[in-house]
Write a protein that holds these residues in place. Structure first.
Motif, mmCIF file in Angstrom:
data_model
loop_
_atom_site.group_PDB
_atom_site.id
_atom_site.type_symbol
_atom_site.label_atom_id
_atom_site.label_comp_id
_atom_site.label_asym_id
_atom_site.label_seq_id
_atom_site.Cartn_x
_atom_site.Cartn_y
_atom_site.Cartn_z
ATOM 1 N N UNK A 1 11.103 25.195 35.073
ATOM 2 C CA UNK A 1 12.586 25.045 34.514
ATOM 3 C C UNK A 1 12.862 23.594 34.189
ATOM 4 N N UNK A 2 12.326 22.651 34.913
ATOM 5 C CA UNK A 2 12.536 21.079 34.526
ATOM 6 C C UNK A 2 11.706 20.725 33.359
ATOM 7 N N UNK A 3 10.642 21.367 33.149
ATOM 8 C CA UNK A 3 9.849 21.171 31.692
ATOM 9 C C UNK A 3 10.557 21.746 30.619
ATOM 10 N N UNK A 4 11.008 23.017 30.786
ATOM 11 C CA UNK A 4 11.496 23.709 29.839
ATOM 12 C C UNK A 4 12.910 23.076 29.328
ATOM 13 N N UNK A 5 13.631 22.506 30.389
ATOM 14 C CA UNK A 5 15.001 21.938 30.266
ATOM 15 C C UNK A 5 14.772 20.667 29.378
ATOM 16 N N UNK A 6 13.769 19.771 29.714
ATOM 17 C CA UNK A 6 13.468 18.526 28.773
ATOM 18 C C UNK A 6 13.064 19.030 27.741
ATOM 19 N N UNK A 7 12.406 20.011 27.378
ATOM 20 C CA UNK A 7 11.943 20.583 25.999
ATOM 21 C C UNK A 7 13.275 21.038 25.103
ATOM 22 N N UNK A 8 14.183 21.773 25.703
ATOM 23 C CA UNK A 8 15.283 22.248 24.784
ATOM 24 C C UNK A 8 16.292 21.406 24.798
ATOM 25 N N UNK A 9 16.299 20.302 25.624
ATOM 26 C CA UNK A 9 17.279 19.306 25.770
ATOM 27 C C UNK A 9 17.753 18.475 24.307
ATOM 28 N N UNK A 10 16.290 18.423 23.668
ATOM 29 C CA UNK A 10 16.231 17.453 22.373
ATOM 30 C C UNK A 10 17.254 18.146 21.271
ATOM 31 N N UNK A 11 16.675 19.586 21.219
ATOM 32 C CA UNK A 11 17.512 20.565 20.172
ATOM 33 C C UNK A 11 18.840 20.837 20.574
ATOM 34 N N UNK A 12 19.333 20.875 21.948
ATOM 35 C CA UNK A 12 20.598 20.886 22.380
ATOM 36 C C UNK A 12 21.575 19.633 22.064
ATOM 37 N N UNK A 13 20.917 18.618 22.358
ATOM 38 C CA UNK A 13 21.865 17.275 21.929
ATOM 39 C C UNK A 13 21.994 16.958 20.819
ATOM 40 N N UNK A 14 21.068 17.643 19.996
ATOM 41 C CA UNK A 14 20.979 17.240 18.402
ATOM 42 C C UNK A 14 22.236 18.144 17.904
ATOM 43 N N UNK A 15 22.389 19.453 18.564
ATOM 44 C CA UNK A 15 23.613 20.146 18.068
ATOM 45 C C UNK A 15 24.951 19.670 18.560
ATOM 46 N N UNK A 16 24.753 19.254 19.985
ATOM 47 C CA UNK A 16 26.163 19.006 20.656
ATOM 48 C C UNK A 16 26.484 17.689 20.269
ATOM 49 N N UNK A 17 25.829 16.818 19.392
ATOM 50 C CA UNK A 17 26.209 15.347 19.175
ATOM 51 C C UNK A 17 26.347 14.687 20.384
ATOM 52 N N UNK A 18 25.409 15.114 21.558
ATOM 53 C CA UNK A 18 25.539 14.330 22.701
ATOM 54 C C UNK A 18 24.560 13.080 22.556
ATOM 55 N N UNK A 19 25.103 11.951 22.924
ATOM 56 C CA UNK A 19 24.428 10.585 22.550
ATOM 57 C C UNK A 19 23.099 10.525 23.373
ATOM 58 N N UNK A 20 22.180 11.495 23.133
ATOM 59 C CA UNK A 20 20.960 11.397 23.747
ATOM 60 C C UNK A 20 19.577 11.154 22.915
ATOM 61 N N UNK A 21 18.381 11.409 23.155
ATOM 62 C CA UNK A 21 17.409 11.402 22.300
ATOM 63 C C UNK A 21 17.398 12.257 21.272
ATOM 64 N N UNK A 22 17.825 13.415 21.513
ATOM 65 C CA UNK A 22 18.005 14.339 20.203
ATOM 66 C C UNK A 22 18.677 14.102 19.270
ATOM 67 N N UNK A 23 19.827 13.510 19.647
ATOM 68 C CA UNK A 23 20.829 12.938 18.682
ATOM 69 C C UNK A 23 20.147 11.853 17.918
ATOM 70 N N UNK A 24 19.357 11.058 18.665
ATOM 71 C CA UNK A 24 18.741 9.788 18.215
ATOM 72 C C UNK A 24 17.904 10.184 17.059
ATOM 73 N N UNK A 25 17.119 11.118 17.326
ATOM 74 C CA UNK A 25 15.947 11.694 16.484
ATOM 75 C C UNK A 25 16.732 12.046 15.134
ATOM 76 N N UNK A 26 17.606 12.858 15.319
ATOM 77 C CA UNK A 26 18.209 13.627 14.324
ATOM 78 C C UNK A 26 19.122 12.474 13.422
ATOM 79 N N UNK A 27 19.659 11.721 14.030
ATOM 80 C CA UNK A 27 20.335 10.628 13.181
ATOM 81 C C UNK A 27 19.405 9.580 12.427
#
Lengths: 366, 275
Positions: free
Chosen positions: A294-320
């Motif tokens: 669960x923890x490893x899946x959570x970390x993996x999907x986090x990037x995509x979800x942050x990107x969509x949610x515009x949450x200021x994490x690594x996912x959004x960083x990559x997208x921006x």
């Protein structure tokens, strides 16, 4: 006489060293040293090989991109423009650099610039805090909210946001999946009642989970002033990642060794005792295997979800950075990739340690 | 074949051992059927056996003849298809601590220490005793099986033989009326097996708990038992023959081996198993 005393002292010093020497000797026996040297050596060689291949690959791509650019200038604007383009690329001017896979050195430079940027932002924050200290104290005294720094987040801040989100999501998954897993593991009829639910929702993509959570949270948060990106992203992460724990917990609870169940039956343990003294301890290893996934899946999907949610994490960083298209954007994306990989690896090690701590069979679960 | 059982019982009557009130365990017309896609498979049929108080009975028979099925039915872990089983006149309706079981594999909870494993049962059977009293009971039996230094060792840290010792302590510590042993030493090497037989019989001599033990080992069957019950091969297994072992108790391995009747008993059992 004096000579003797000195000698005595000398040997005293030596005897003090003896245990250490023998310790070192036993610790670093020749075979062991060779073995560990070989192991580190192989790792180092493979890292160098990787960097070398990367360097060559990025160089080839760079040349191809450059050649194309010059070709294009030649075809569209003639020889003069092509020469100008060539000179511009050779000069290293950022306005005309080919945009392709960055080389290891570029990535390293970007990493350093990100750290420098973080220090800069931190300094700004501190300056802001000292500047606003008096005003904020006044505001708080008046019962109003203090003014907080709302500038750009640094790279380190995005990492922290991501880690915060992943742990919140993980906790949510744990709180939902473990109790439900135990309950449906205990009851075969509930298990079949839940089965379709699990089978259907388990394969759903993170993006769809995000949309579902968005639909619900958006409505719930109507009128609320606070930012709901964090809430949406951690709930989506939790819902995406909880299935492994749910399935593993249910399986662990329902497949307790028949011998243990027989012992519980012969001793006529009550339901409470049976669950807490026999069933749960014996399914703990499987539950923790589930939590680790669960923890490893959570970390993996986090990037995509942050990107969509515009949450200021690594996912959004990559997208921006990708949208930004600045000269060093590509190398910043690669930096983020390594950071994501390393943190994911560390999280997995952490869970493995916890898993081995609770596992009664020490050989299990690697 | 049935007449043999009756005869044995008569003999006990003549010796003055058999009274109805002396029957601890009564298996009457016991039947076990497993439904299969090809029709019912009858494992046991018309199985009659009475076991007296303070008697040690061993059961031998070929693999798959239904010995374990019978034992687990007595334990209440396996439903009865026909006939009935009574413990001191009370029909068996399910498992309970009046029938202690020592399983073939030690079946200890691996996350608990030896002491906790024994306490699990003791706490259940003596809920009104103080914590110290219960601990004393558990420690007494662990001491009896020779595990003085291993109270706090986790089950996984113990060897197979040591684990089975804990299994024996756990079974005796709940003071059952009947002790059911399902090939408890089957997985051990012969040296350890001998040690554990000695430990078992030593405690049993003191506690005199009615015991029913399944074994594959003819010598074990003779050494431990007052009566050896031989089961016919399945399907539809029943009691084939019963052999009284008239050695005095307490027995030692040496005295049993040197006894003039030992090879007579042994031959009787082997003849039965080979036909």
């Amino acid at each position: 006489m004096e000579q003797e005393i000195i000698l005595q002292k000398e040997s005293d010093k030596l005897s003090f060293l003896k245990p250490i020497a023998s310790f070192l000797k036993s610790k670093f026996e020749k075979a062991k040293v060779l073995k560990s040297l070989k192991k580190t050596g192989i790792t180092l060689v493979s890292i160098l090989l990787f960097l070398g291949l990367w360097h060559l690959g990025s160089k080839a791509l760079y040349n191809k991109e450059a050649a194309y650019k010059i070709e294009k200038a030649l075809n569209e604007q003639g020889q003069e423009a092509a020469d100008a383009e060539k000179a511009c690329i050779a000069s290293g001017d950022s306005s005309c650099q080919p945009n392709t896979l960055p080389s290891p050195t570029q990535v390293w430079a970007s990493f350093q610039s990100l750290i420098a940027d973080h220090k800069l932002i931190n300094a700004k924050k501190e300056a802001f805090a000292t500047k606003m200290a008096a005003t904020n104290a006044k505001l708080v005294a008046q019962g109003k909210d203090a003014i907080v720094y709302t500038g750009r987040a640094s790279f380190v801040d995005t990492i922290l946001t991501s880690i915060k989100t992943v742990f919140a999501g993980f906790l949510l998954a744990l709180l939902i999946a473990v109790p439900i897993g135990i309950i449906i593991g205990l009851s075969p009829s509930l298990r079949s009642a839940f089965n379709w639910f699990i089978q259907i929702f388990k394969p759903v993509s993170p993006v769809v989970w995000y949309l579902l959570v968005f639909m619900i949270v958006k409505t719930l948060y109507i009128g609320a002033s606070s930012d709901n990106a964090f809430v949406i992203s951690f709930i989506s992460v939790g819902l995406c990642a909880m299935w492994a724990t749910l399935v593993n917990t249910a399986m662990g609870v329902s497949s307790v060794d028949k011998d243990y169940i027989n012992v519980a039956k012969v001793l006529k343990l009550g339901t409470f005792q049976k669950v807490f003294k026999v069933i749960l301890p014996s399914s703990l290893p499987l539950i923790f295997t589930g939590l680790r996934i669960t923890l490893s899946v959570a970390w993996m999907v986090l990037i995509a979800i942050e990107l969509l949610a515009q949450s200021p994490g690594l996912g959004l960083f990559v997208w921006e950075e990708f949208q930004n298209g600045a000269n060093d954007s590509n190398s910043k994306i690669i930096v983020a990739m390594f950071v994501i990989g390393i943190i994911g690896f560390l999280l997995d090690r952490l869970m493995l340690m916890v898993q081995q701590m609770v596992s009664f069979n020490k050989n299990e679960g690697i | 074949m049935n007449s043999t059982t009756v005869e044995t019982n008569k003999m006990h009557t003549e010796n003055g051992i058999f009274y109805p009130s002396n029957v601890m365990l009564d298996l009457k017309d016991l039947k076990k059927v497993y439904p299969t896609p090809k029709g019912d498979y009858v494992v046991l049929e018309d199985l009659n056996l009475q076991i007296m108080k303070e008697e040690f009975v061993t059961i031998i028979g070929h693999s798959g003849c239904g010995k374990t099925t019978m034992l687990s039915m007595i334990a209440g872990l396996n439903p009865i298809s026909g006939g009935n089983i009574a413990v001191m006149g009370n029909p068996v309706k399910g498992p309970g601590p009046d029938r202690g079981v020592i399983f073939q594999s030690p079946s200890l909870m691996p996350w608990m220490s030896a002491l906790e494993n024994v306490l699990l049962g003791v706490n259940q059977v003596f809920p009104h005793a103080t914590k110290a009293q219960r601990k004393d009971i558990a420690m007494y039996y662990l001491h009896k099986v020779g595990l003085d230094g291993s109270f706090n060792k986790k089950a996984t840290e113990l060897s197979q033989g040591m684990q089975q010792r804990v299994g024996i302590a756990r079974a005796f510590a709940i003071k059952p009326k009947v002790l059911l042993l399902d090939e408890p030493f089957g997985m051990l090497d012969s040296l350890t097996r001998g040690e554990l037989q000695d430990i078992l019989i030593e405690i049993w001599n003191k506690e005199k708990i009615t015991a029913v033990m399944i074994t594959h080992d003819v010598d074990e069957a003779i050494f431990l038992a007052d009566r050896v019950v031989m089961m016919t091969s399945g399907p539809k297994a029943k009691i084939g023959d019963v052999l009284n072992i008239d050695f005095e108790r307490p027995r030692t391995r040496k005295s049993v081996l040197q006894h003039q009747d030992y090879y007579k008993y042994r031959k009787h059992l082997i003849d039965f198993l080979e036909h």
